[in-house]
Write a protein that holds these residues in place. Sequence first.
Motif, PDB file in Angstrom:
ATOM      1  N   VAL A 173      29.817  39.437  39.848  1.00 23.68           N
ATOM      2  CA  VAL A 173      29.246  38.433  38.961  1.00 23.68           C
ATOM      3  C   VAL A 173      27.918  37.957  39.542  1.00 23.68           C
ATOM      4  O   VAL A 173      27.829  37.630  40.727  1.00 23.68           O
ATOM      5  CB  VAL A 173      30.196  37.229  38.776  1.00 23.68           C
ATOM      6  CG1 VAL A 173      29.592  36.210  37.821  1.00 23.68           C
ATOM      7  CG2 VAL A 173      31.555  37.701  38.276  1.00 23.68           C
ATOM      8  N   LEU A 194      27.632  39.504  34.072  1.00 23.58           N
ATOM      9  CA  LEU A 194      28.363  40.668  34.556  1.00 23.58           C
ATOM     10  C   LEU A 194      27.804  41.908  33.860  1.00 23.58           C
ATOM     11  O   LEU A 194      27.386  41.822  32.695  1.00 23.58           O
ATOM     12  CB  LEU A 194      29.845  40.498  34.192  1.00 23.58           C
ATOM     13  CG  LEU A 194      30.868  41.397  34.829  1.00 23.58           C
ATOM     14  CD1 LEU A 194      30.957  41.113  36.331  1.00 23.58           C
ATOM     15  CD2 LEU A 194      32.226  41.169  34.194  1.00 23.58           C
ATOM     16  N   THR A 219      37.020  42.824  33.136  1.00 23.62           N
ATOM     17  CA  THR A 219      37.096  41.390  33.437  1.00 23.62           C
ATOM     18  C   THR A 219      38.539  40.964  33.711  1.00 23.62           C
ATOM     19  O   THR A 219      39.122  40.183  32.950  1.00 23.62           O
ATOM     20  CB  THR A 219      36.504  40.554  32.280  1.00 23.62           C
ATOM     21  OG1 THR A 219      37.204  40.872  31.082  1.00 23.62           O
ATOM     22  CG2 THR A 219      35.031  40.787  32.117  1.00 23.62           C
ATOM     23  N   ALA A 227      33.715  34.087  38.155  1.00 24.46           N
ATOM     24  CA  ALA A 227      32.644  33.643  37.259  1.00 24.46           C
ATOM     25  C   ALA A 227      32.586  32.126  37.113  1.00 24.46           C
ATOM     26  O   ALA A 227      31.611  31.582  36.607  1.00 24.46           O
ATOM     27  CB  ALA A 227      32.804  34.284  35.881  1.00 24.46           C
TER      28      ALA A 227
END
Length: 196
Positions: A6, A35, A41, A49
């Motif tokens: 990130v 990203l 994710t 994040a």
Amino acid sequence: MTVSGVLFPGGRFSVAELQASCLDGELVPLGIGYLPADAPTPPAVRAAALAPLLTTSCAYVGMAAAWIHGAACRLPEPLDVQRAVPWRTTRTLDRRVRFHDQELAPADVELLGATAVSTPARTLADLARDAVRPDPLHADAGRAALVLARDAATRATAIAWFAAHPRRTHAVAAVALLRSLDEVAPAERAQEDVTR
């Protein structure tokens, strides 16, 4: 600065550069960072994040935790955090964060990278309590609870949490909701097997 892939503004790239990369399709916003567009994710990346907003004495809870666990599509505003240490803390938090000064038990906290988050079962318990409130602001909590409740072990652990904490607000209605999902789950699995 990067954490789990990130990118955050202020490190090697400015906000303008990161947003330009989004326009080019190279990056996508995630949490308060960015990203690569094709990057997965998982919960650890979602937690990373949001890591810069959290102090070491707090953990993400509620809809913020649901987003991290992948049960909510939209990042909530503000992000709910709860004290994860037995001592009082100072509230030097970002304005995007809503602080709850009630200790979250160590058993209800998991670390994803360096970010503390309520466990999926504790998150489900909190969401179930919110879902049964007569308040339309908690509609997202009901949807996120349905996603987390798909896992039978998470659902059973959330029900057990209520057995250990019966005096929590809306506990009876939340347990009834979770038990109703427990009854629906086998029917859903049977339907999925038929359609395969």
